[in-house]
Motif scaffolding. Structure first.
Motif, PDB file in Angstrom:
ATOM      1  N   GLU A  36       1.403  -1.377  -0.319  1.00  0.00           N
ATOM      2  CA  GLU A  36      -0.096  -0.272   0.308  1.00  0.00           C
ATOM      3  C   GLU A  36       1.099   1.129  -0.163  1.00  0.00           C
ATOM      4  O   GLU A  36       2.058   1.485   0.803  1.00  0.00           O
ATOM      5  CB  GLU A  36      -0.828   0.249   0.897  1.00  0.00           C
ATOM      6  N   ILE A  37       0.674   2.069  -0.951  1.00  0.00           N
ATOM      7  CA  ILE A  37       0.700   3.475  -0.790  1.00  0.00           C
ATOM      8  C   ILE A  37       1.015   4.685  -0.459  1.00  0.00           C
ATOM      9  O   ILE A  37      -0.629   4.625  -0.515  1.00  0.00           O
ATOM     10  CB  ILE A  37       1.667   4.259  -2.162  1.00  0.00           C
ATOM     11  N   PHE A  38       0.792   5.577   0.758  1.00  0.00           N
ATOM     12  CA  PHE A  38       0.417   6.688   0.907  1.00  0.00           C
ATOM     13  C   PHE A  38       0.771   7.872   0.638  1.00  0.00           C
ATOM     14  O   PHE A  38       2.045   8.170   0.245  1.00  0.00           O
ATOM     15  CB  PHE A  38       0.290   6.594   3.053  1.00  0.00           C
ATOM     16  N   ALA A  39       0.083   9.042   0.227  1.00  0.00           N
ATOM     17  CA  ALA A  39       0.527  10.004   0.588  1.00  0.00           C
ATOM     18  C   ALA A  39       1.142  10.666   0.997  1.00  0.00           C
ATOM     19  O   ALA A  39       1.031  10.643   2.307  1.00  0.00           O
ATOM     20  CB  ALA A  39      -0.834  10.956  -0.325  1.00  0.00           C
ATOM     21  N   ASN A  40       2.341  11.408   1.087  1.00  0.00           N
ATOM     22  CA  ASN A  40       2.740  12.096   1.971  1.00  0.00           C
ATOM     23  C   ASN A  40       2.629  13.535   2.445  1.00  0.00           C
ATOM     24  O   ASN A  40       1.846  14.352   1.248  1.00  0.00           O
ATOM     25  CB  ASN A  40       4.445  12.484   1.831  1.00  0.00           C
ATOM     26  N   HIS A  41       2.568  14.014   3.320  1.00  0.00           N
ATOM     27  CA  HIS A  41       1.860  15.266   3.852  1.00  0.00           C
ATOM     28  C   HIS A  41       2.893  16.077   5.397  1.00  0.00           C
ATOM     29  O   HIS A  41       3.419  15.134   5.600  1.00  0.00           O
ATOM     30  CB  HIS A  41       0.594  15.399   4.545  1.00  0.00           C
ATOM     31  N   LEU A  42       2.575  16.921   4.675  1.00  0.00           N
ATOM     32  CA  LEU A  42       4.222  18.461   6.050  1.00  0.00           C
ATOM     33  C   LEU A  42       2.868  17.921   7.438  1.00  0.00           C
ATOM     34  O   LEU A  42       4.223  16.858   8.490  1.00  0.00           O
ATOM     35  CB  LEU A  42       4.231  19.619   5.835  1.00  0.00           C
TER      36      LEU A  42
END
Length: 210
Positions: A140-146
């Motif tokens: 599974e891939i998740f978006a990066n967020h600050l």
């Protein structure tokens, strides 16, 4: 808790962090490691510390409610502590959570635009618990967020609906996180998944596709 819990896992985490640092997977102060204790609290690497030369004082103990329990010299826990805490809650059998940054895991996170990356059917998958004859396995891939809270919320939302096939997840342009029943197994998982990522990058370079 299971018998895999050790009284003080910091020594093993120091060894593993040094090894990952030597591989180029924890450069600078990147990455974070944690391991749970019998009371549900967990030791996690402090923020801003080089993983190539950790000491026992470079860890922060987090209580099961997420509050700092023990910290030398007022150190701050890793900025990604909430992700570790979530992993332990979602997967109660896990006692260790390792997160590393490598060139390869960042490259493969860009191989697809969607939220899952298909892994090649390599023998190494068996070490991650995938034992089918012709495995069709994804990570599974998740978006990066600050804001780490956004990443944590995304992980919780998706994993509450669909369980991951392997004990690992990718954060795009960021790094890979694995969880396991012991530090030894978590280190093995990191090595195995990084081997698979290197294979995938090499295959693209050789024109073999993904």
């Amino acid at each position: 808790m299971t018998s895999s819990i050790i009284e003080d896992p910091r020594g093993q985490m120091m060894t593993d962090a040094h090894y990952f640092y030597q591989q180029g997977w924890m450069v600078g102060t990147a990455g974070n490691l944690s391991a749970r204790l019998a009371d549900g609290s967990f030791w996690i690497t402090a923020s801003g510390k080089s993983k190539g030369k950790l000491s026992l004082d470079d860890f922060v103990c987090i209580a099961s409610d997420g509050k700092v329990k023990t910290s030398a010299a007022n150190l701050q826990p890793s900025a990604e502590t909430a992700i570790h805490q979530l992993i332990y809650r979602l997967f109660p059998a896990s006692q260790t959570c390792y997160h590393v940054h490598s060139i390869e895991n960042n490259l493969v996170s860009r191989f697809v635009e969607g939220d899952a990356l298909t892994l090649p059917p390599l023998e190494m998958l068996k070490g991650l618990g995938v034992c089918q004859e012709h495995p069709n396995c994804t990570i599974e891939i998740f978006a990066n967020h600050l804001q780490v809270s956004r990443i944590t919320a995304d992980i919780e939302k998706r994993f509450s609906i669909t369980s991951p096939q392997i004990p690992a997840l990718l954060i795009r342009d960021h790094g890979v996180t694995v969880w396991a029943a012991s530090p030894k197994t978590a280190r093995n998982y990191v090595e195995l998944i990084e081997y698979i990522f290197r294979y995938m990058v090499a295959a693209v370079r050789l024109g073999m596709g993904r």
